[in-house]
Design a protein around this motif. Sequence first.
Motif, PDB file in Angstrom:
ATOM      1  N   GLY A 734       0.812  -1.206   0.000  1.00 28.54           N
ATOM      2  CA  GLY A 734       0.000   0.000   0.000  1.00 28.54           C
ATOM      3  C   GLY A 734       0.847   1.259   0.000  1.00 28.54           C
ATOM      4  N   ALA A 735       0.205   2.377  -0.359  1.00 24.88           N
ATOM      5  CA  ALA A 735       0.844   3.693  -0.332  1.00 24.88           C
ATOM      6  C   ALA A 735      -0.238   4.738  -0.102  1.00 24.88           C
ATOM      7  N   HIS A 736      -0.014   5.621   0.857  1.00 25.03           N
ATOM      8  CA  HIS A 736      -1.028   6.599   1.266  1.00 25.03           C
ATOM      9  C   HIS A 736      -0.518   8.023   1.070  1.00 25.03           C
ATOM     10  N   TRP A 737      -1.188   8.737   0.211  1.00 19.94           N
ATOM     11  CA  TRP A 737      -0.863  10.136  -0.080  1.00 19.94           C
ATOM     12  C   TRP A 737      -1.271  11.016   1.106  1.00 19.94           C
ATOM     13  N   PHE A 738      -0.395  11.958   1.461  1.00 19.02           N
ATOM     14  CA  PHE A 738      -0.722  12.920   2.504  1.00 19.02           C
ATOM     15  C   PHE A 738      -0.830  14.302   1.856  1.00 19.02           C
ATOM     16  N   GLN A 739      -1.985  14.906   1.686  1.00 16.89           N
ATOM     17  CA  GLN A 739      -3.198  14.650   2.392  1.00 16.89           C
ATOM     18  C   GLN A 739      -4.373  14.966   1.465  1.00 16.89           C
ATOM     19  N   TYR A 740      -5.613  14.895   1.979  1.00 20.72           N
ATOM     20  CA  TYR A 740      -6.792  15.094   1.138  1.00 20.72           C
ATOM     21  C   TYR A 740      -6.895  16.520   0.608  1.00 20.72           C
ATOM     22  N   PHE A 759      -5.326  16.663  -2.800  1.00 20.77           N
ATOM     23  CA  PHE A 759      -6.016  16.311  -4.039  1.00 20.77           C
ATOM     24  C   PHE A 759      -7.099  17.341  -4.321  1.00 20.77           C
ATOM     25  N   VAL A 760      -7.476  18.095  -3.278  1.00 19.15           N
ATOM     26  CA  VAL A 760      -8.421  19.189  -3.450  1.00 19.15           C
ATOM     27  C   VAL A 760      -7.836  20.439  -2.805  1.00 19.15           C
ATOM     28  N   SER A 761      -8.281  21.584  -3.265  1.00 23.84           N
ATOM     29  CA  SER A 761      -7.814  22.867  -2.755  1.00 23.84           C
ATOM     30  C   SER A 761      -8.529  23.230  -1.465  1.00 23.84           C
ATOM     31  N   GLY A 762      -8.195  24.384  -0.917  1.00 27.40           N
ATOM     32  CA  GLY A 762      -8.870  24.875   0.265  1.00 27.40           C
ATOM     33  C   GLY A 762     -10.327  25.225   0.016  1.00 27.40           C
ATOM     34  N   THR A 763     -10.722  25.331  -1.251  1.00 30.48           N
ATOM     35  CA  THR A 763     -12.129  25.524  -1.603  1.00 30.48           C
ATOM     36  C   THR A 763     -12.796  24.194  -1.964  1.00 30.48           C
ATOM     37  N   LEU A 770      -3.812  15.935 -11.188  1.00 31.40           N
ATOM     38  CA  LEU A 770      -3.475  14.921 -10.190  1.00 31.40           C
ATOM     39  C   LEU A 770      -4.549  13.842 -10.140  1.00 31.40           C
ATOM     40  N   VAL A 771      -5.800  14.247 -10.205  1.00 32.69           N
ATOM     41  CA  VAL A 771      -6.896  13.281 -10.193  1.00 32.69           C
ATOM     42  C   VAL A 771      -6.806  12.350 -11.399  1.00 32.69           C
ATOM     43  N   GLU A 772      -6.543  12.907 -12.570  1.00 36.42           N
ATOM     44  CA  GLU A 772      -6.451  12.074 -13.763  1.00 36.42           C
ATOM     45  C   GLU A 772      -5.284  11.106 -13.682  1.00 36.42           C
TER      46      GLU A 772
END
Length: 788
Positions: A734-740, A759-763, A770-772
């Motif tokens: 496994g590998a876990h990206w930091f952070q959401y 993976f998402v901005s502050g909004t 990155l998602v793609e």
Amino acid sequence: MKYTHKYRTVGLLFGGLSLAIMAGCSGSSSDVSGPAKSERPSSETRTFGLSYEKMLYDFEGQELDNAIQLEGANGELITEDGNTRYFIEFDTINNYKSSVKFKPKQNWDWSDEGQFAFALDIENPIDRSIHFYVTATDASGKTHNRSLSIPENSSGTYYLELEGPDLDTETGIRNNPESWISDYTAIIWRWGVKKIDLANVASIEFKLLGVPETKQIIIDNARIIKPDDIDENYLVGLVDEFGQNAKRDFVGKVESLEELIAVSEKEQNHLRKTPLEGRSKYNGWAEGPKLKATGYFRTEKVDGKWWMVDPEGYLFFSNGIANVRMANTSTITGYDFDSQFIKQRDPNDKTPEDSIGLNRVPDAAIPSRYVSSQLRAKMFEWLPDYDEELGQHYGYRRSVFMGAIDKGETYSFYQANLARKYKSNDPKVFMEKWRTTTVDRMLTWGFTSFGNWVDPSYYQLNRFPYFANGWIIGDFKTLSSGNDLWSALPDVFDPVFEERALATAKQIGIEVQNNPWCVGVFVDNEKSWGMENPSSDKINVAAVYGIPINTLTLDASKSPAKAVYVDVLRKKYGTIEKLNASWEQENASWEALAKGVKVTEFNDALVEDLSNLLTVYAEQYFRVVRNAVKKYLPNHMYMGARFADWGMTDEVRRAAAKYADVMSYNYYKEGISDNFWHFLKDLDKPSVIGEWHNGSTDSGMLNAGLIHASSQQDRAKRYKQYMEGVLERPYFVGAHWFQYNDGPLTGRAYDGENYNVGFVSGTDIPYAPLVEAAKEVNNSLYEKRYKN
């Protein structure tokens, strides 16, 4: 453009040599991301857009006197159109560390320069960006550390600010906005000493660490520069009403509430509710081999390769995103309240300050609100009143790890933006929508599980696998490694430590409720076990064995760990004379040793004993924690303590391997380098990357993160490269990206992290490239992993 030349191996560049012209080199480059390189003026002190620039090295036949030192790299002078520069190829395939160091014969004395920076022209002729760690070191060994990204196919000027008003100001932000008015690119602050001894600067080094591919650069014009002007208001009005950078335009910036809602509603139309085709209920590989089903997640080696196995018996690989919670979304505002209204921490608390929710102050405290930091308060263009609907997103921190102030009010722009986009100020509504959307996103993007630190409100949704977590905190005795980054270490032989471990595990068990969707349990994080140097064959005994060295100085009557250590040594040596002979010391008696002894000279026998004592300590920690986890969560895997790559030793890894079901490592590098991961084969344990990421400042954020990319597109390229390296290796499960989500622009309340690593901005808007990239990796994850 790629340079083709047979390089001679160069360890040092000597001045006064004839210039080597590189055959087949073109002087042109692709469109640049940074400012174009300036024409070379003839004088030593020159104007490049800044009024003062003093040359240190321009490579034009000057006597460099061994001033450019290479490690794990080859270099060559090249001449084009009458201009001589220095070409460097970093042999990162064969070296964990590759670097170029500017080191004068006599230390630089820059104490009278006033406000200044070290500057360097850098060209990157390859089609991949480069992340450099940059370190300025003074004669006493103090270091000033920064990072920068050199975009692919680019040339530009980069500066390392060493004296200026920003270095005298503690803002509570990990890298501030630029105060200099300049077209040059500032190198981003990381850690260390902001004010080194400028009268004795020993070196400035640009280094690559753990990079799995060869890199090349061309450098020129190492020099001192001074700013024409300083923006006195660079910290004023920095944050807009959405928590965004008010002073910069960037792709994805939200300009209105209507736009925020429209973007959200458009995304909702494209989210799925179920796992990808070919996946099991738990996101295992339904089209792959079917193994024994136990009703819970477990591990098994299949054809020489470690895997997780899901509750239904399907092969499972945990690719996911960590830190999906509100706890780290708030930032210090610069306001505080009368302390009589603030409830102080209970010593029996099970959650650290940085991991609790927003923790709003009681209504009775609000009339006592006052400005505690003008610096912080002036950063915000807008903050709501407490009686406004958006005022419910305030919180409070009773303590912080670092920052401009040591406690105070916080505000979560991220949570406020959730209320805005979901058109409800009822937490039950917008938080439920946030959870639903987050799980839908994970399924749509092809992830198989969450990583660590997911809000417990996800635990019983029964839609997406997750990891539970806890921290062992309490009033037990502590020890020191000599370099305790986050906190002191527990004295694991103190009975209170075991009591607190059991209390922590019990709480996790209450939250998980024996749920099969829980993959496993992480306990604690990035403890300072000891510091190995993967770039050197030499051991720094004090750094590696700091725990036993410092514990030996304690009084055994007050330190349970020291008492155990004395007992271990007495059993081995029997008499103090035998220990003295082995250690080459003169301890008067066992009682004298028990009172405390300081060791500073280390022979082989002493190092062997220190290694054993560290093992004794680590095994006790992992034994106690495993037993606690298995008592309250017997069906779930114990995932270890998430080692930081800078804070672990061979002894501690081996101790963990005896007790953890899965090993866990946080590894922030460009990719997976075998120069670091050599120990995986020896341990032969299923392992996960607990944290990794990259980021870029084209997002409007002030800090890219721990690993820098040149753009959002480059983040995507780096994502795929890193994950390919993980999937290729048989020990990773496994590998876990930091952070959401990105950190707050002005830094998370606990420690000022303000990284573009979401993976998402502050909004709460996803970063499309990155998602793609994640979709591309995840869509074929199991096939690639199985066939590699």
